[in-house]
Design a protein around this motif. Sequence first.
Motif, PDB file in Angstrom:
ATOM      1  N   ARG A 189      12.775  15.566  32.923  1.00 22.21           N
ATOM      2  CA  ARG A 189      12.779  15.656  31.523  1.00 22.21           C
ATOM      3  C   ARG A 189      14.239  15.889  31.240  1.00 22.21           C
ATOM      4  N   ARG A 190      15.275  16.571  32.173  1.00 21.90           N
ATOM      5  CA  ARG A 190      16.524  16.778  31.843  1.00 21.90           C
ATOM      6  C   ARG A 190      17.310  15.358  31.697  1.00 21.90           C
ATOM      7  N   MET A 191      17.034  14.392  32.663  1.00 23.16           N
ATOM      8  CA  MET A 191      17.455  13.267  32.570  1.00 23.16           C
ATOM      9  C   MET A 191      17.329  12.538  31.186  1.00 23.16           C
ATOM     10  N   THR A 194      19.941  11.200  27.876  1.00 17.74           N
ATOM     11  CA  THR A 194      19.928   9.803  27.414  1.00 17.74           C
ATOM     12  C   THR A 194      19.781   9.912  25.584  1.00 17.74           C
ATOM     13  N   ASN A 195      19.751  10.888  25.223  1.00 20.15           N
ATOM     14  CA  ASN A 195      19.463  11.253  23.893  1.00 20.15           C
ATOM     15  C   ASN A 195      20.466  10.410  23.094  1.00 20.15           C
ATOM     16  N   PHE A 196      21.671  10.180  23.392  1.00 23.38           N
ATOM     17  CA  PHE A 196      22.615   9.577  22.602  1.00 23.38           C
ATOM     18  C   PHE A 196      22.551   7.957  22.455  1.00 23.38           C
ATOM     19  N   ALA A 197      21.858   7.633  23.728  1.00 22.79           N
ATOM     20  CA  ALA A 197      21.718   6.052  23.641  1.00 22.79           C
ATOM     21  C   ALA A 197      20.236   5.558  23.414  1.00 22.79           C
ATOM     22  N   GLY A 198      19.122   6.591  23.353  1.00 16.49           N
ATOM     23  CA  GLY A 198      17.953   6.015  23.526  1.00 16.49           C
ATOM     24  C   GLY A 198      17.504   5.982  24.969  1.00 16.49           C
ATOM     25  N   GLY A 221      16.065   0.779  28.796  1.00 15.85           N
ATOM     26  CA  GLY A 221      16.748  -0.138  29.360  1.00 15.85           C
ATOM     27  C   GLY A 221      17.351   0.505  30.514  1.00 15.85           C
ATOM     28  N   ALA A 222      18.671   0.303  30.728  1.00 16.38           N
ATOM     29  CA  ALA A 222      19.276   0.837  32.148  1.00 16.38           C
ATOM     30  C   ALA A 222      18.967   2.149  32.549  1.00 16.38           C
ATOM     31  N   GLU A 223      19.108   3.003  31.477  1.00 10.43           N
ATOM     32  CA  GLU A 223      18.896   4.486  31.513  1.00 10.43           C
ATOM     33  C   GLU A 223      17.676   4.689  32.453  1.00 10.43           C
ATOM     34  N   MET A 224      16.420   4.035  31.779  1.00  7.58           N
ATOM     35  CA  MET A 224      15.222   4.347  32.161  1.00  7.58           C
ATOM     36  C   MET A 224      15.126   3.792  33.781  1.00  7.58           C
ATOM     37  N   ARG A 225      15.707   2.725  34.066  1.00 10.36           N
ATOM     38  CA  ARG A 225      15.680   1.857  35.175  1.00 10.36           C
ATOM     39  C   ARG A 225      16.412   3.033  36.326  1.00 10.36           C
ATOM     40  N   ALA A 226      17.539   3.563  35.812  1.00  8.12           N
ATOM     41  CA  ALA A 226      18.173   4.633  36.820  1.00  8.12           C
ATOM     42  C   ALA A 226      17.121   5.853  37.127  1.00  8.12           C
ATOM     43  N   MET A 227      16.728   6.089  35.997  1.00  4.89           N
ATOM     44  CA  MET A 227      15.925   7.326  36.224  1.00  4.89           C
ATOM     45  C   MET A 227      14.645   7.017  36.989  1.00  4.89           C
TER      46      MET A 227
END
Length: 371
Positions: free
Chosen positions: A63-65, A69-73, A76-82
């Motif tokens: 949830r914290r991660m 990502t709020n600023f970028a949605g 994409g890469a954010e969710m792959r990293a998560m």
Amino acid sequence: MRITRIETISYGWSLWVRIHTDEGLTGLGETYLHSDPARTLIENLFGPALIGQNPLAIEAHWRRMFDQTNFAGSRGAEMRAMSALDIALWDILGQACGRPIYQLLGGAVRDRIKVYNTCGAEPGLDFLVNADEFAQNLLSKGIRAMKIWPFDGYARQTGGHFISLPDLKKGLEPVRKIRAAVGDEMEIAMEFHSMWDLQCAVRIAQAHEEFNVMWLEDMIHPENLEAYEHLAAATRLPLTVSERLQTRYAFLPVMQRKIARIIMPDVEWCGGISEAKKIATLAETFNLPVAFHNFGGPVLNFASAHVAASIPNLMLLETGRCLLNQWTDEVIETPIVIEDGHMKLPEGPGLGMRLSDGLLRRDDVEVLVVE
Ligand SMILES: [Mg+2]
């Protein structure tokens, strides 16, 4: 227990992440395909925030991660990293408890996992050339479902905006060959890689109806769900959607709007083991089956197997024999066992697998550390 160090390891199309702890446990995660941006996010955003934290608080970290990502949605890469980090945290939890991850997800609903084969070319077998022999070969190994994508070449010729009747017939040739060779013994999944517009997709879908294929996967882009509703209403064949969607928030309207009859998240793209389990539960409430996308790196097979073992509404798990052959004991210590058309459940605590020690010393493997 505290997280002391995070490594990212780049090899081929896989990005592996290893989370180290002060108690000597190390968790392994993975994402894949164009994963450099995910690596940057682990090194600069998610990784530094995890150092010093308790690795067992998986839900809190997710949830914290997600909020980071709020600023970028969150896509994409954010969710792959998560996803990669989430899998590594589950691996640590499993090892800390001395249990396989599927046990911690509620226990195994099945003692082996029925698979289908995604038919990347193998020596002597190419679905564009000899789909009939490919089907016979798979059947001889107990694999009774196969996925092919014979229409992609035609989509490239027109940008996906026109398909002629002769090309439609040629595209269906592998399907015809399979039916002629093995009749209804083989289920056929048709993959379209979201390359078609709506008009072509309706035409192609309806042409498949006489062959009773198992599903039509990703015929159009999943961005416009109104177009997808139109497609779903235009064919009696089930639509499968999609490894392109990330998080339960993206899958919910696909279920609510009766677009997909088969739900296909990728554990390493959709948000990890935590999110894949939630998406599967969401699908269960809509009476829909799940067939996880599993055509990536070696860890994906294990992460997918743990979730697949634990959900009641599993349909089939994807595997790619052409990929499995590449993961020799120089890459992973634990082989992925497929017998009689089924994958064995992973054994041992956590994921039940390790990268081979020799792999990390290779010249073509790049290791970076966050401390
Ligand atoms: Mg696909």
